[in-house]
Design a protein around this motif. Structure first.
Motif, mmCIF file in Angstrom:
data_model
loop_
_atom_site.group_PDB
_atom_site.id
_atom_site.type_symbol
_atom_site.label_atom_id
_atom_site.label_comp_id
_atom_site.label_asym_id
_atom_site.label_seq_id
_atom_site.Cartn_x
_atom_site.Cartn_y
_atom_site.Cartn_z
ATOM 1 N N GLU A 293 26.626 41.173 28.153
ATOM 2 C CA GLU A 293 26.130 40.324 29.237
ATOM 3 C C GLU A 293 26.785 40.688 30.569
ATOM 4 O O GLU A 293 26.153 40.624 31.627
ATOM 5 C CB GLU A 293 26.393 38.839 28.916
ATOM 6 N N ILE A 294 28.079 41.051 30.515
ATOM 7 C CA ILE A 294 28.809 41.354 31.753
ATOM 8 C C ILE A 294 28.547 42.788 32.213
ATOM 9 O O ILE A 294 28.517 43.076 33.403
ATOM 10 C CB ILE A 294 30.322 41.120 31.549
ATOM 11 N N ARG A 295 28.383 43.706 31.232
ATOM 12 C CA ARG A 295 28.257 45.122 31.598
ATOM 13 C C ARG A 295 27.044 45.369 32.514
ATOM 14 O O ARG A 295 27.131 46.185 33.440
ATOM 15 C CB ARG A 295 28.160 45.972 30.333
ATOM 16 N N ALA A 300 25.494 47.176 38.084
ATOM 17 C CA ALA A 300 24.835 46.991 39.384
ATOM 18 C C ALA A 300 25.869 46.885 40.503
ATOM 19 O O ALA A 300 25.721 47.513 41.570
ATOM 20 C CB ALA A 300 23.977 45.730 39.344
ATOM 21 N N LEU A 301 26.949 46.112 40.276
ATOM 22 C CA LEU A 301 28.002 45.956 41.272
ATOM 23 C C LEU A 301 28.648 47.293 41.615
ATOM 24 O O LEU A 301 28.864 47.618 42.788
ATOM 25 C CB LEU A 301 29.070 44.985 40.767
ATOM 26 N N LYS A 302 28.979 48.080 40.573
ATOM 27 C CA LYS A 302 29.620 49.381 40.800
ATOM 28 C C LYS A 302 28.709 50.308 41.594
ATOM 29 O O LYS A 302 29.136 51.051 42.489
ATOM 30 C CB LYS A 302 29.993 50.021 39.461
ATOM 31 N N GLY A 303 27.390 50.237 41.275
ATOM 32 C CA GLY A 303 26.431 51.090 41.990
ATOM 33 C C GLY A 303 26.344 50.735 43.466
ATOM 34 O O GLY A 303 26.390 51.619 44.333
ATOM 35 N N PHE A 304 26.238 49.436 43.760
ATOM 36 C CA PHE A 304 26.123 49.016 45.164
ATOM 37 C C PHE A 304 27.415 49.267 45.937
ATOM 38 O O PHE A 304 27.399 49.595 47.123
ATOM 39 C CB PHE A 304 25.744 47.529 45.245
ATOM 40 N N ILE A 305 28.568 49.115 45.270
ATOM 41 C CA ILE A 305 29.852 49.389 45.923
ATOM 42 C C ILE A 305 29.925 50.852 46.325
ATOM 43 O O ILE A 305 30.387 51.208 47.429
ATOM 44 C CB ILE A 305 31.019 49.020 44.994
ATOM 45 N N PHE A 320 37.833 46.913 50.156
ATOM 46 C CA PHE A 320 36.996 47.765 49.326
ATOM 47 C C PHE A 320 37.817 48.339 48.159
ATOM 48 O O PHE A 320 37.350 48.389 47.018
ATOM 49 C CB PHE A 320 36.401 48.903 50.176
ATOM 50 N N HIS A 321 39.041 48.762 48.458
ATOM 51 C CA HIS A 321 39.910 49.356 47.433
ATOM 52 C C HIS A 321 40.253 48.320 46.348
ATOM 53 O O HIS A 321 40.239 48.641 45.152
ATOM 54 C CB HIS A 321 41.200 49.874 48.082
ATOM 55 N N VAL A 322 40.549 47.069 46.790
ATOM 56 C CA VAL A 322 40.877 46.000 45.827
ATOM 57 C C VAL A 322 39.692 45.731 44.914
ATOM 58 O O VAL A 322 39.830 45.606 43.693
ATOM 59 C CB VAL A 322 41.301 44.713 46.561
ATOM 60 N N ILE A 323 38.455 45.656 45.534
ATOM 61 C CA ILE A 323 37.245 45.396 44.741
ATOM 62 C C ILE A 323 37.032 46.502 43.712
ATOM 63 O O ILE A 323 36.753 46.252 42.537
ATOM 64 C CB ILE A 323 36.011 45.260 45.664
ATOM 65 N N SER A 324 37.176 47.763 44.140
ATOM 66 C CA SER A 324 36.977 48.908 43.249
ATOM 67 C C SER A 324 37.993 48.888 42.101
ATOM 68 O O SER A 324 37.651 49.111 40.929
ATOM 69 C CB SER A 324 37.118 50.226 44.022
ATOM 70 N N THR A 325 39.248 48.599 42.446
ATOM 71 C CA THR A 325 40.313 48.570 41.426
ATOM 72 C C THR A 325 40.070 47.472 40.405
ATOM 73 O O THR A 325 40.209 47.677 39.195
ATOM 74 C CB THR A 325 41.685 48.357 42.098
ATOM 75 N N LEU A 327 37.185 46.086 39.683
ATOM 76 C CA LEU A 327 36.009 46.432 38.871
ATOM 77 C C LEU A 327 36.394 47.404 37.757
ATOM 78 O O LEU A 327 35.912 47.288 36.620
ATOM 79 C CB LEU A 327 34.913 47.033 39.751
ATOM 80 N N GLN A 328 37.275 48.346 38.072
ATOM 81 C CA GLN A 328 37.753 49.293 37.051
ATOM 82 C C GLN A 328 38.534 48.559 35.956
ATOM 83 O O GLN A 328 38.415 48.868 34.773
ATOM 84 C CB GLN A 328 38.634 50.364 37.696
ATOM 85 N N ARG A 329 39.331 47.586 36.416
ATOM 86 C CA ARG A 329 40.106 46.799 35.441
ATOM 87 C C ARG A 329 39.182 45.994 34.543
ATOM 88 O O ARG A 329 39.395 45.908 33.329
ATOM 89 C CB ARG A 329 41.069 45.868 36.176
ATOM 90 N N MET A 330 38.152 45.402 35.113
ATOM 91 C CA MET A 330 37.182 44.653 34.314
ATOM 92 C C MET A 330 36.473 45.571 33.325
ATOM 93 O O MET A 330 36.250 45.211 32.163
ATOM 94 C CB MET A 330 36.148 43.977 35.233
ATOM 95 N N ASP A 331 36.166 46.781 33.779
ATOM 96 C CA ASP A 331 35.505 47.749 32.909
ATOM 97 C C ASP A 331 36.415 48.125 31.729
ATOM 98 O O ASP A 331 35.963 48.271 30.581
ATOM 99 C CB ASP A 331 35.148 49.000 33.713
ATOM 100 N N SER A 332 37.712 48.258 32.023
ATOM 101 C CA SER A 332 38.685 48.595 30.974
ATOM 102 C C SER A 332 38.780 47.476 29.942
ATOM 103 O O SER A 332 38.836 47.721 28.732
ATOM 104 C CB SER A 332 40.046 48.844 31.610
ATOM 105 N N ILE A 333 38.784 46.219 30.420
ATOM 106 C CA ILE A 333 38.842 45.059 29.515
ATOM 107 C C ILE A 333 37.599 45.001 28.636
ATOM 108 O O ILE A 333 37.674 44.749 27.428
ATOM 109 C CB ILE A 333 39.010 43.750 30.309
ATOM 110 N N ILE A 334 36.432 45.284 29.246
ATOM 111 C CA ILE A 334 35.183 45.277 28.480
ATOM 112 C C ILE A 334 35.226 46.335 27.382
ATOM 113 O O ILE A 334 34.796 46.101 26.243
ATOM 114 C CB ILE A 334 33.969 45.497 29.418
ATOM 115 N N ASN A 335 35.737 47.514 27.719
ATOM 116 C CA ASN A 335 35.836 48.589 26.722
ATOM 117 C C ASN A 335 36.733 48.183 25.558
ATOM 118 O O ASN A 335 36.447 48.482 24.391
ATOM 119 C CB ASN A 335 36.372 49.870 27.366
ATOM 120 N N GLU A 336 37.847 47.489 25.880
ATOM 121 C CA GLU A 336 38.742 47.026 24.827
ATOM 122 C C GLU A 336 38.062 45.971 23.963
ATOM 123 O O GLU A 336 38.243 45.937 22.737
ATOM 124 C CB GLU A 336 40.036 46.475 25.429
#
Length: 499
Positions: A293-295, A300-305, A320-325, A327-336
């Protein structure tokens, strides 16, 4: 000068002397008769059997008790050969007769056969009189022998049950001194019987680091109720902790207390594993739904960023850097989450574990330098290849070493070592100089969402435990507060089946 005695005076003196001699003889005869009567009373009324016998063994006199013992009358007993009643003239019999005639006296036991066919065990004292009749005093000890035999049999049964029990058993007295312990108890405690018996129960438990407050509480309850049940955790050494379930009853027999205990360490570990497994299952189902559901909105968020990256003004570059970082952290949590949610399609291959660990250390070296952390490595040479999934193991090592770096904000040394154990396993250890953890926290490691870090999720270690478990390995943690923590990973060298 005294004159000569007259005939009359002499005659009177003779009469007096004669009278005294008669009186003396009368008194002697009276005393002899009394002694004879006393002897007869003692002989006839004696509880023990008394037999007088000649050198050829024939009975010449026997009291009533002897007749009762031999199940016949006194007249029937007289004239019989005493040793003809012996049931079996075996080696013991010949040793007894030899010793009797050699020393003149003996005390022993033999089995006799009575005229009515009854067998009796008789205890006897025999004495040889060279100038007269020999004497034997007998006592029937058959009932005592039966009782002793029953007691021995009962003791043997108790000993078999005691030593053969699947549970540990300790007998201890009112002074807390251990009187006995069975073989199962010896094995459970990892000591010799010699080291346990005679020692104070309190001292033994104290040496095993049992909690004093628990012991005091149990002792109070035992004194009040006479029996207790409970659980006790002890440390057999610095690394091995065992859990026991016990039941104690005070004053079971003649001042002895009984404690029965069994090792429930494996049971508790299994229950803990089942609990974690159930938790993993629930989280897995939850994670599968959340991740998918989150992915989609995340993509979409990563694409628009990325599209906005070129138009971001320098003033807003930090945002912008904080948002990108993040988003990467959220992506890492989703992968886990996804790793926990479903089995991963992995292929096991033979790999050089030392190489995987070395690459991981080199990868994290830059982060370590930023935290003023140095690596100290110790790799054993000529290690065998390990059948594993290298990327998954690298993820485990990254998680553990990264955690070690983050718990040392003021810097320090992380010691990483790889070696082979005697039981054909590869042992990887990661030791930090951080603040350490309590036993309660160590027990919770690997649980969902348990973390000691401010921004941690606890999923990293949870994933690590799952990966090592899938490699048929184990993770053990040693920690002392104020000193540091060491993670020990053990992986079997033997090949497994590809998954």
């Amino acid at each position: 000068m005294v004159g000569a005695m007259t005939n009359e005076e002499y005659q009177n003196l003779l009469e007096k002397i004669t009278a005294l001699e008669k009186e003396n003889k009368r008194l002697k005869d009276e005393l002899a008769n009394k002694n004879e009567d006393l002897y007869i009373d003692l002989f006839e009324e004696a509880i023990d059997g008394i037999v007088f016998w000649q050198e050829n063994g024939k009975v010449v006199k026997a009291n009533l008790s002897a007749a009762k013992i031999f199940e016949c009358s006194q007249n029937e007993l007289i004239g019989k050969r005493l040793f003809d009643f012996v049931y079996e003239k075996n080696e013991k019999y010949y040793q007894i007769t030899k010793e009797l005639y050699r020393t003149g006296a003996i005390r022993d036991e033999l089995l006799f056969l009575m005229p009515n066919g009854q067998k009796k065990l008789l205890e006897f004292t025999a004495k040889i009189n060279r100038n007269g009749l020999n004497i034997m005093i007998l006592r029937n000890v058959t009932e005592r022998f039966k009782m002793e035999r029953k007691l021995r049999e009962s003791e043997q049964k108790f000993r078999k049950i005691f030593d053969g029990s699947f549970e540990g058993i300790i007998l201890w007295n009112e002074d807390f001194q251990i009187v006995d312990v069975n073989q199962t108890g010896v094995k459970m405690l990892g000591l010799s019987k010699k080291d346990i018996v005679g020692q104070s129960l309190k001292t033994l438990l104290s040496e095993f680091n049992a909690k004093k407050e628990n012991l005091k509480e149990y002792m109070k309850k035992l004194e009040k109720d006479g029996q207790i049940t409970g659980t006790l955790s002890i440390k057999l050494d610095e690394t091995k902790q065992k859990h026991f379930e016990f039941s104690t009853k005070s004053n079971l027999i003649s001042g002895l207390n009984l404690s029965v205990f069994r090792d429930i360490t494996e049971k508790l570990e299994m229950e803990e594993q089942l609990r974690k497994s159930d938790t993993l299952h629930v989280i897995g189902e939850l994670a599968a739904g959340i991740a998918h559901e989150i992915r989609n909105p995340m993509t979409a968020l990563k694409g628009f960023i990325q599209l906005l990256q070129g138009s971001i003004k320098e003033d807003h570059s930090m945002y912008f850097h904080v948002i990108s970082t993040e988003l990467q952290r959220m992506d890492s949590i989703i992968n886990e989450f996804l790793i926990l949610a479903k089995p991963q399609a992995v292929k096991y291959v033979e790999c050089d574990l030392q190489k995987i660990v070395r690459e991981t250390v080199e990868l994290l070296n830059a982060q370590a330098v930023l935290h003023n952390v140095q690596f100290k490595t110790n790799y054993e040479k000529d290690l065998p290849l390990l059948f594993c999934e290298p990327n998954q193991l690298k993820k485990v090592f990254i998680n553990i070493i990264k955690n070690a770096i983050e718990v040392m904000p003021n810097g320090g040394i992380i010691t990483v070592s790889v070696k082979k154990t005697d039981d054909n396993k590869l042992h990887i250890s990661v030791e930090d100089q951080g603040p350490g953890m309590s036993e309660e926290k160590i027990k919770k490691l690997g649980e969902p969402f348990f973390t000691t870090k401010e921004r941690g999720t606890g999923l990293g270690l949870m994933v690590s435990y799952k990966i090592i478990e899938e490699h048929n390995g184990i993770i053990e943690v040693q920690s002392k507060e104020g000193i540091g923590t060491t993670f020990h990973i053990y992986l079997p060298i033997n090949k497994g089946s590809e998954e």
